[in-house]
Design a protein around this motif. Structure first.
Motif, short mmCIF file in Angstrom:
data_model
loop_
_atom_site.label_atom_id
_atom_site.label_comp_id
_atom_site.label_asym_id
_atom_site.label_seq_id
_atom_site.Cartn_x
_atom_site.Cartn_y
_atom_site.Cartn_z
N SER A 400 -62.77 -11.62 -36.07
CA SER A 400 -63.26 -10.29 -35.72
C SER A 400 -63.93 -9.62 -36.91
O SER A 400 -65.00 -9.01 -36.78
N LEU A 401 -63.31 -9.74 -38.08
CA LEU A 401 -63.84 -9.08 -39.28
C LEU A 401 -65.18 -9.68 -39.70
O LEU A 401 -66.11 -8.96 -40.06
N THR A 402 -65.28 -11.00 -39.67
CA THR A 402 -66.51 -11.67 -40.13
C THR A 402 -67.56 -11.80 -39.03
O THR A 402 -68.69 -12.18 -39.31
N LYS A 403 -67.16 -11.50 -37.80
CA LYS A 403 -68.06 -11.64 -36.64
C LYS A 403 -68.58 -13.08 -36.51
O LYS A 403 -69.72 -13.31 -36.10
N SER A 404 -67.73 -14.03 -36.88
CA SER A 404 -68.11 -15.44 -36.78
C SER A 404 -67.86 -15.93 -35.36
O SER A 404 -66.95 -15.47 -34.67
N LYS A 405 -68.66 -16.89 -34.94
CA LYS A 405 -68.53 -17.44 -33.59
C LYS A 405 -67.41 -18.47 -33.51
O LYS A 405 -66.76 -18.61 -32.48
N LYS A 406 -67.20 -19.20 -34.60
CA LYS A 406 -66.20 -20.26 -34.59
C LYS A 406 -65.47 -20.28 -35.94
O LYS A 406 -65.98 -19.78 -36.94
#
Length: 501
Positions: A400-406
């Motif tokens: 959530s913090l990094t807004k990464s997909k995976k």
């Protein structure tokens, strides 16, 4: 599934010596095992209240239904009873069995969920125990104490094949995925390292001081750091350019020669103000004694930084993705990262990031809006300043913090957990065991895994298919001393032998 331990709420009876755990257990991973083993030690009987398929809020959709989740829990063999909830009615179970201790995950400690608050109130009013537990943080493995190496290897292989079966991953699926890698074009950017292993003979202890005395036999140089990630990608059949920095020295010349020999496109810049990062390890019978490093950790100067950005801008239109292997020695600057994010947006590039900071100060959270980030548990906890939360909560918070997909959460000898966001925006996870039981050199596991994840995902293959291949790749990497690019035929053979009956 062992039906003898599965009950419904209405069938529950008072069990004052019991410990009650609670959760959805969508996919069982090492974090859950830690939690349940701890709970088991706290009382005579362990009851698990398993959230039902009709649950609301965060549990509204599951990758697996309650029957599948119950079956997975029963196979672990930890629970004495598994209580099937219709939804998330934990308070009814607390009232029914009156457990001496209610153990909830650390993430529930600040929960405003009505059912959790009601359950806690009931437990406290009855003056019974309440605990919030995130799981002991372990970075080593004690599994060998409970079985032989061959037994554990067979057990892990079965776990791996069960994961593949559950996700419809076959030998043919993996071979088909690998065949598309030759059309993939990637750039690897980060700190390159020349690794040297010095084989020694142990002579004993010095008579003058408590110092180990060894006799140097021979030495061998290997590509390290971002260079070995590029080496793996190239050896696996994809096209790869390494953008990095070396010094104006013999180690830099050696590293450049090895990179070219490995079939990697040379994007190295020479910085005469700093030496080529060089790590020398002294080894006796495959056991590392100590390491001597020659390096600088300050950021590259603005001229080198500009050259790197220009090179990225020149290559970007013709590639599928950028892999950042950051050892925090100064190559991956804030300006370089900003440029990478802009190029990714402009050319729809996939971004893959790994920060290795065992002795350096770095954080995986500087990678934002990436396709995939790949920290180990220690790095994730340091970055998030969180030593208490369970693995599931920690991983979801990082995503959530990094807004990464995976996300790949590496757990050392416990394998890794793969996380991905589904079409409904929910994250689901899948644990993969470490296939190698007695590794020789753990240093290259993460690099080889990152190489496969970047190559596979950039070739548009599925996350879990790629992760299964990565699990086999990492097993090969740790079974040899020193970083050596793994060839495609080696990987195919490892996959075949893992699926072989």
């Amino acid at each position: 599934m062992n039906n003898n331990i599965v009950v419904r709420i209405n069938d529950c009876v008072v069990s004052k010596d019991s410990v009650l755990a609670y959760g959805h257990f969508n996919t069982i991973h090492p974090g859950h095992i830690r939690y349940l083993k701890y709970a088991k030690k706290q009382g005579e009987n362990l009851f698990i209240a398993l959230i039902g398929d009709k649950a609301l809020n965060d549990y509204s959709e599951f990758k697996f239904n309650q029957r599948d989740r119950c079956n997975a829990l029963s196979l672990i063999g930890i629970a004495d009873k598994i209580i099937l909830l219709d939804a998330n009615e934990l308070s009814l179970v607390v009232e029914k069995i009156r457990p001496k201790l209610l153990i909830l995950g650390k993430e529930f400690e600040s929960s405003n969920e009505e059912e959790i608050l009601r359950s806690i109130k009931i437990q406290k009013k009855a003056d019974r125990g309440l605990s919030f537990y995130g799981g002991d943080i372990t970075y080593s493995n004690s599994e060998l104490l409970s079985g032989t190496g061959s037994e554990i290897e067979i057990k892990r292989k079965k776990e791996f094949l069960a994961v593949c079966s559950k996700n419809n991953i076959t030998l043919e699926t993996l071979y088909e995925s690998i065949s598309h890698w030759k059309n993939t074009n990637l750039v690897v950017l980060g700190d390159s390292i020349l690794d040297q292993y010095v084989a020694c003979e142990a002579l004993g202890m010095s008579a003058e001081a408590p110092v180990i005395v060894v006799k140097e036999l021979e030495s061998k140089n290997f590509i390290g750091g971002a260079g070995i990630v590029a080496g793996h990608i190239s050896s696996l059949g994809a096209n790869c350019t390494l953008i990095s920095v070396i010094g104006n020295d013999l180690n830099g010349e050696c590293l450049r020669k090895k990179i070219i020999e490995a079939g990697i496109k040379d994007g190295l810049e020479i910085d005469s103000e700093r030496p080529t990062t060089f790590k020398k390890r002294y080894v006796v019978d495959n056991q590392k004694l100590f390491r001597v490093s020659k390096l600088e950790q300050y950021q590259i100067n603005s001229k080198i930084e500009e050259k790197i950005i220009n090179k990225l801008e020149e290559i970007a239109p013709d590639i599928d993705g950028i892999v950042i292997s950051d050892f925090v020695y100064g190559v991956v600057t804030e300006n370089v990262l900003k440029s990478i994010n802009l190029l990714a947006e402009k050319y729809s590039l996939m971004l893959f990031g790994d920060v290795q900071c065992s002795t350096q100060v770095g954080s995986i959270t500087k990678f934002n809006n990436f396709t995939l980030v790949s920290p180990n548990e220690r790095e994730a906890r340091i970055a998030m300043q969180d030593k208490d939360s369970g693995l599931e909560y920690l991983s979801n918070k990082l995503l959530s913090l990094t807004k990464s997909k995976k996300l790949i959460m590496k757990l050392g000898p416990q394998g890794f957990i793969a996380y991905e966001k589904d079409k409904n925006g929910h994250y689901f996870s899948q644990s993969f065991p470490a296939l190698s039981v007695t590794p020789i050199d753990l240093a290259g596991a993460g690099d080889s895994l990152l190489a496969v994840m970047a190559t596979g995902l950039s070739s548009k293959q599925a996350m879990l298919t790629t992760a299964a291949i990565g699990s086999c790749m990492a097993a090969i990497a740790v079974e040899t001393l020193g970083n050596t690019p793994i060839e495609l035929d080696e990987l195919r053979e490892k996959i075949y032998s893992t699926f072989e009956n």
